[in-house]
Write an enzyme that holds these catalytic residues in place. Structure first.
Site, PDB file in Angstrom:
ATOM      1  N   GLU A   1      -1.818  47.368   5.950  1.00  0.00           N
ATOM      2  CA  GLU A   1      -1.099  46.329   6.706  1.00  0.00           C
ATOM      3  C   GLU A   1       0.499  46.552   6.358  1.00  0.00           C
ATOM      4  O   GLU A   1       1.369  46.195   7.331  1.00  0.00           O
ATOM      5  CB  GLU A   1      -1.666  45.070   6.150  1.00  0.00           C
ATOM      6  CG  GLU A   1      -0.816  43.763   6.836  1.00  0.00           C
ATOM      7  CD  GLU A   1      -0.930  43.709   8.649  1.00  0.00           C
ATOM      8  OE1 GLU A   1      -0.010  43.808   9.216  1.00  0.00           O
ATOM      9  OE2 GLU A   1      -2.038  43.783   8.906  1.00  0.00           O
TER      10      GLU A   1
ATOM     11  N   SER B   1      -1.434  42.712  14.105  1.00  0.00           N
ATOM     12  CA  SER B   1      -0.443  43.117  13.357  1.00  0.00           C
ATOM     13  C   SER B   1       0.602  44.110  13.690  1.00  0.00           C
ATOM     14  O   SER B   1       1.582  44.473  13.012  1.00  0.00           O
ATOM     15  CB  SER B   1      -1.294  43.802  11.891  1.00  0.00           C
ATOM     16  OG  SER B   1      -1.873  42.606  11.183  1.00  0.00           O
TER      17      SER B   1
ATOM     18  N   ASP C   1       3.156  47.305   9.289  1.00  0.00           N
ATOM     19  CA  ASP C   1       4.403  46.257   9.758  1.00  0.00           C
ATOM     20  C   ASP C   1       5.712  46.975   9.401  1.00  0.00           C
ATOM     21  O   ASP C   1       6.532  46.951  10.268  1.00  0.00           O
ATOM     22  CB  ASP C   1       4.248  45.161   8.585  1.00  0.00           C
ATOM     23  CG  ASP C   1       2.991  44.320   8.854  1.00  0.00           C
ATOM     24  OD1 ASP C   1       2.386  44.385   9.752  1.00  0.00           O
ATOM     25  OD2 ASP C   1       2.677  43.355   8.076  1.00  0.00           O
TER      26      ASP C   1
END
Length: 765
Positions: free
Chosen positions: A338, A607, A342
């Site tokens: 994640e 995401s 990002d």
């Protein structure tokens, strides 16, 4: 008990004696001109531990229907809980009025942002009331680590036993969806004298939000075909829940920064010198990433010449409460996918921006939002302006059904403060259709819901789309057959539909089988009787059951006729039907190499959408700053809806021609001047199941698996719907439509045109 009561009374009296009886707000900031938030303390009685009041909804409703797996030990540490304070109705109303003025170009307060101290003085709780609450906490044996500058949070620690004694609730263990959690069994109670200023405690359960990306895949590049072959582990099962029902035997597509830049026309801004330079984008996380990944990504995709920077750190308050410690993960084997996603794809859109990876440890806190909440809250409350970002991207979430009232209030207050300070916040809407709590699993036992981290009216929720070229058979029109020097192949904007990997995908049903989505699902049951390919994977959207609809969300055609804050606001690419299109990550285990001679990781999800939109906002910010205006824009959503009204029209009245002109399905035909690409194809109605002895609302059942996943026995299969008796385009939860929709909000954007329209809206020179 009498001795304790006397000591408590003396402590409260001493606290009152050292503070003024009235809090007077004063500031030279133009935003506060004419604003009177003076008020007397609301704790006016002696705090009596024998006179208590229950605070409603301060425990999770889900635990009421779950059998406890046993009490936790009284000695269990409960670290860095947040006692959430309630601002007065007067101050809450004044804050709403101010934020509206801060977003109104006709107001003298337009873009006049606050500092955390100004926010706390004018919109927090009176100092005397804070002193009373602190004194009470300490008298009950808790350690108070500090009060946030916003004067709405008190950071404190204790044990489960102290929580039971002070708040009159028992901490138990519960097993939900095969995961063991800690949660308080009932609503908490506090002394009645404190009831008016205490919302509750965020941190009495550990139902934290989950990263909103699909499971990454490892793939090897096929140079001859210019695509990737997913590597299946030797011991993997052919069918597991959530796998794509369609397998592309010719390989899959790995999209890169060049493709995203081309599709959403951000590359046109680069030629004007707008790359995000000078803008700070913070991605908030609960696990570190391996820091060389970012440099590897920048090098592989030719982004190094733009001058972007990368910093990974733990944001602290001043003075520090100690609630943000390094979560670890700065290694190839320990990093969070994640966090990698990002940081890399905010850079993909704004390669000149400063990327702040702000991480805090979940393990040091049982707070509901753990490290992600702490990282964001500490950034927003940083009293040093250099320590506050221009933009925050948060790619985590859980439904409001898994959020207690205190935690939800803390989230909403946090984003409202960020908005008042001028910070633009982007939050992923979710990856499981009309209920964001089932990423990687299947909606069951719950109905329609919305991401509690995104339903604040002070952030921008970002949903997910899919490129339509594969199902439409138009790939050669929009993508080159070979890759360029940046490994990209996109030629232009590409028609889009709602990202939906289930049989509820209406375009897939039409193109692949020439039937409706409902019939497509019925047919699938014949070939997949055990439901191995049942999935809820899709861009999420739905109405809040907590937050009211802001006025700016009512002004555009298609807006839902409800009273709820609705998600999403906008969308960008998130994933694809059949798992054909992904984006490429450069990770520690699978670093990118020239010409992809070694395997890479492929990933998707909202995401991806949220940090990409944060990157687009960085370009907007730099452009306005170059025009002599403030870089900070606060919440982007009010401006986005105003601009969309110009293109789509209002909720009533004549339909403008640009509504049809800017339909995403037109592709590049006539859409070159559009700010938004209106997604009208598809929807996020996905599969849901009802196991034996269970009820699943908002699900239309079309058939039964006699032994679901060869384990659960007879199980009803359905599609998410607002009707249990009918399934069509009007009841599907939810269908894309002209204007705004629960499927994709306002749609996606042309970044170059967005900046031009934004400049006009704010009267830029």
């Amino acid at each position: 008990m009498k001795t304790e009561h006397v000591m408590m009374a003396l402590a409260i009296a001493a606290a009152f004696a050292t503070l003024p009886s009235i809090t007077q707000a004063a500031s030279s900031n133009p935003a506060l001109a004419g604003l009177n938030t003076t008020e007397a303390p609301r704790v006016t009685q002696v705090v009596d531990n024998n006179a208590v009041s229950a605070l409603e909804h301060t425990h999770l409703a889900v635990v009421a229907n779950t059998t406890s797996a046993g009490r936790v030990d009284d000695a269990l540490p409960m670290n860095h809980m947040q006692l959430v304070l309630r601002p007065s109705a007067q101050r809450a109303a004044a804050l709403q009025t101010l934020i509206a003025a801060q977003h109104d170009p006709a107001s003298a307060k337009f873009h006049q942002w606050l500092s955390p101290e100004e926010f706390g003085t004018n919109f927090g709780v009176a100092d005397a009331d804070i002193a009373a609450v602190k004194s009470w906490l300490m008298s009950r044996g808790f350690t108070v680590h500090g009060v946030y500058p916003n004067k709405l949070q008190i950071d404190f620690s204790g044990t489960a036993g102290l929580v039971r004694q002070a708040f009159h609730t028992q901490e138990n263990r519960y097993v939900v969806n095969h995961v063991t959690h800690i949660a308080n069994a009932g609503d908490i109670s506090v002394p009645s004298a404190l009831r008016e200023v205490v919302v509750g405690v965020a941190g009495l359960n550990d139902f934290r939000p989950q990263p909103l990306h699909v499971a990454p895949q490892v793939a090897q590049f096929d140079r001859g075909k210019s695509n990737f072959n997913i590597k299946q582990p030797a011991n993997s099962l052919a069918g597991t829940p959530g796998h794509s029902a369609v397998n592309f035997t010719g390989g899959v597509r790995g999209l890169v920064p060049f493709d995203m830049q081309t599709i959403y026309n951000v590359s046109s801004l680069y030629t004007s010198g707008l790359t995000g330079t000078g803008i700070n984008i913070a991605v908030v996380e609960d696990v570190d990433m391996y820091t060389p990944d970012w440099a590897n990504f920048v090098s592989q995709f030719g982004l190094g010449s733009y001058g972007g920077t990368f910093t990974q750190f733990q944001p602290q308050l001043t003075p520090s409460t100690g609630n943000c410690t390094d979560p670890g993960g700065n290694s190839p084997g320990g990093e969070s996918i994640e966090t990698v996603l990002d940081s890399e794809y905010s850079t993909a859109m704004a390669p000149g921006a400063n990327i702040w990876v702000a991480t805090c440890n979940d393990a040091g806190s049982t707070n509901f939002f753990g490290g992600v909440f702490t990282a964001a809250s500490n950034l927003i409350n940083n009293t040093n302006p250099a320590g506050r970002p221009n933009i925050i991207s948060a790619s985590y979430g859980y439904g409001e059904g898994f959020t207690d009232a205190a935690s939800k209030t803390a989230i909403d207050l946090m984003w409202a403060q960020g908005d008042a300070e001028g910070i633009s916040v982007f939050v992923s809407s979710g990856d499981s259709g009309s209920n964001p709590s089932f990423n990687g699993s299947i909606i069951n036992g719950f109905g329609v819901d919305a991401n509690s981290f995104a339903t604040s009216p002070n952030d921008t929720g970002v949903g997910g789309t899919d490129t339509a070229d594969v199902l439409d058979g138009t790939t050669s029109k929009y993508f080159n057959s070979t890759l360029n020097a940046q490994y990209g192949s996109a030629k232009s904007y590409v028609p889009e539909l709602t990202w939906n990997q289930s049989c509820g995908n209406t375009l897939a049903a039409n193109k692949l089988a020439h039937v409706s989505a409902l019939q497509f699902c019925k047919n699938a049951l014949i070939y997949d009787p055990y439901g191995f390919y049942v999935t809820s994977e899709s861009g999420s959207g739905g109405p809040s059951s907590v937050d009211y609809k802001p006025s700016w969300q009512r002004i555009v055609r298609g807006a839902a006729k409800d009273q709820s804050r609705d998600l999403p606001d906008v969308s960008l690419f998130g994933g694809s039907y059949g798992g054909y299109s992904w984006v490429i990550l450069c990770t520690g285990f699978y670093p990118c190499t020239p010409n992809f001679t070694s395997p890479v990781e492929l990933v998707g999800g909202t995401s991806l959408s949220a940090p990409m939109f944060a990157g687009i906002q960085a370009l907007i910010d730099q452009g306005l700053h170059n025009d002599g205006l403030p870089a900070n824009q606060g919440n982007a959503a009010p401006t986005l809806y105003e601009l969309a009204r110009n293109e789509y029209g209002g909720p009533t009245g004549k339909t403008p021609g640009t509504l049809a002109k800017c339909n995403s399905s037109n592709g590049t035909s006539g859409t070159g001047s559009c700010v938004f690409h209106n997604i009208t194809t598809g929807g996020n109605s996905t599969q849901c199941v009802q196991l034996q002895g269970q009820t699943t609302p908002d699900c239309y059942f079309y058939g039964t698996s006699q032994n679901f996943l060869q384990f659960y026995g007879p199980t009803q299969l359905g599609l998410t719907s607002t009707s249990s008796s009918t399934y069509n385009s009007n009841t599907a939860a939810y269908a894309a439509q002209p204007g705004w929709s629960f499927a994709n909000g306002l749609g996606t954007v042309n970044a170059y045109n967005l900046l031009s329209a934004w400049r006009a809206f704010v009267n830029a020179p």
